[in-house]
Design an enzyme around this catalytic site. Sequence first.
Site, PDB file in Angstrom:
ATOM      1  N   SER A 321      38.909  19.446  40.640  1.00  0.00           N
ATOM      2  CA  SER A 321      39.481  20.780  40.474  1.00  0.00           C
ATOM      3  C   SER A 321      40.262  21.246  41.699  1.00  0.00           C
ATOM      4  CB  SER A 321      38.373  21.793  40.157  1.00  0.00           C
ATOM      5  OG  SER A 321      37.364  21.748  41.152  1.00  0.00           O
ATOM      6  N   ASP A 564      32.672  31.612  45.050  1.00  0.00           N
ATOM      7  CA  ASP A 564      33.404  30.357  45.138  1.00  0.00           C
ATOM      8  C   ASP A 564      34.013  30.265  46.540  1.00  0.00           C
ATOM      9  OD1 ASP A 564      35.066  28.174  44.983  1.00  0.00           O
ATOM     10  OD2 ASP A 564      36.103  28.796  43.151  1.00  0.00           O
ATOM     11  N   HIS A 567      37.140  26.431  46.338  1.00  0.00           N
ATOM     12  CA  HIS A 567      38.504  26.500  45.830  1.00  0.00           C
ATOM     13  C   HIS A 567      39.286  27.555  46.627  1.00  0.00           C
ATOM     14  CE1 HIS A 567      36.209  24.869  42.315  1.00  0.00           C
ATOM     15  NE2 HIS A 567      37.250  24.047  42.302  1.00  0.00           N
TER      16      HIS A 567
END
Length: 601
Positions: A321, A564, A567
């Site tokens: 990702s 998160d 990312h």
Amino acid sequence: MADATKYIPIGGGNVVTDLRSLFSILKPRKTVAFAYVFMLVFIAFTVFLAFSPSPNASSPWFTNIFSSSSSATTATTTTTGSSKSQLSSIFSYFFPNSPSSSPNPSPSQSNSSRSSNAPSPSPNPKTSTETLAATASQNQTQRSVNSTRDAVSAPSTNQTTISNSNSPVASLPVKNQTTSVADAAAPASSVPVAYPPPLKPHQNLSSDSPGKGVAVSKNYTASLARKKSDGNREREELMQSLMKCDFFHGEWVRDESYPLYEPGSCSMIIDEQFNCIRNGRPDKDYQKYKWQPKDCKLPRLDGHRMLDLLRGKRLVFVGDSLNRNMWESLICILRNAVKDKSKVYEANGRVHFRGEASYSFIFKDYNFTVELFVSPFLVQEWEMPDKNGTKKETLRLDLVGRSSSQYKDADIIVFNTGHWWTHDKTSKGKDYYQEGSHVYEELNVLEAFRKAITTWSRWVDANVNPSKSIVLFRGYSASHFSGGQWNSGGQCDHETVPIDNEKYLTEYPPKMRVLEKVLKNMKTHVTYLNITRLTDFRKDGHPSMYRKLNLSPEEMKSPLMFQDCSHWCLPGVPDAWNEILYAELLIREYQNQKQNQQKRP
């Protein structure tokens, strides 16, 4: 009867007798003699001029007058105007002080004409009478033009531009040049100068153009040549500095011209997970940084230029990702450089980019695609029967990802892996790693990683054509969890500025050292995008708690527990990765051009 007949002419007379009777009236005899001589000289002079014209084109004799009248007649195609012009010219020659034959001269008739060519001085200057005759000839030409304002004749070698302020025709070329002497003798105040129109870029100049125009053209050409030379020198210096530069040793500097695209301009491309501003993040300073290497100036990514470099190609991202993070960043940058954005679309019409094995964005006008293949480990995730008859998940360290056959012929391939190797199953390595039919009861994660990367490298060497495809490997992207890991309450929401001191950076990941050793042993050249250190500075760039627009009831109870910190927000840090990719493509193009130049004879 006698009165009626005394006035009847007597027959038998002749011309001489009649003339004698006529001139008998003139007294004294000297007057008669003078009249005879004058008429004979006039007749002889007229015959001489008619059959023996002067060779000098500028001489104001009958030949020149008739010629001028003929030219005017040709230009206007009006017979009546021609005959009047001839009579007027002859009359003006013999009686220079007489008024113009036109009863009401228009303002345009008083304008003098000027040739576009510079007049050459005559070796034998004419008398004032000759000059006036030439002026009269010029005036009759002007009147001829006024009679046919809308007529435009093709220019010839010797042109005279006739100005007419009352006519829609700004200038009219006439075949014969008639103003070389008159213009030279006329006062400047009485002869308005008709300047040529300004030169346009790349305008062709004829051989008879004024010298000044030629000089302007030469100066313009020289200026273009200097600019081109300067541009080539600057490009050469830039390319040389980029080729010698370590892109990954540098610092983040604030730059108000960033980000490369406006937040919200790619809402249909950037996933909710990366759309931090839309999800409510209040601070925006994290978007105002660019990566600056120490040894060179990294060029700002020019979307138009990059699209030209990628025209007709396939650019593929393969990995986890974090590669999706980079993929979406690049699509947004390039899409914003396209005029017709309706011609940029996902091949299958998808608007969410999680859950599928692959995605492909098409840039129709450039015949270019940028694709993503999901392969978090670069090797295959597997299932095999357990002793209890159930299936258990394993990782086949000896098999490359299933989608590999779909992208092996791509023009540019960007691989990555790393983050999934930190998860529980991979980090513990118990009863999880498999080669062939053998499942390791326990295997160190670094050894498992080495086996997997070696499998990948062998596949690249065997299946990717290095003369066609460019292979890059993007390194590990740093995470910044504090107070726990991604699944145990780690947080980064309070971080709003980058790290400014290298001593606070984390240790270089051991997995990347393993990767570097494998890359050195490959036959295929792989460009290593070692972004680990540059990302380690950016503890402020993660979505943190702004990873979703609508939180679930459980998340709303403890929003700080679900963050998160691995990312990146977009716009943000992955844009710098694409700027480095852009620089690499510029270098490749430059090297190819140099090689082609060397091959030429």
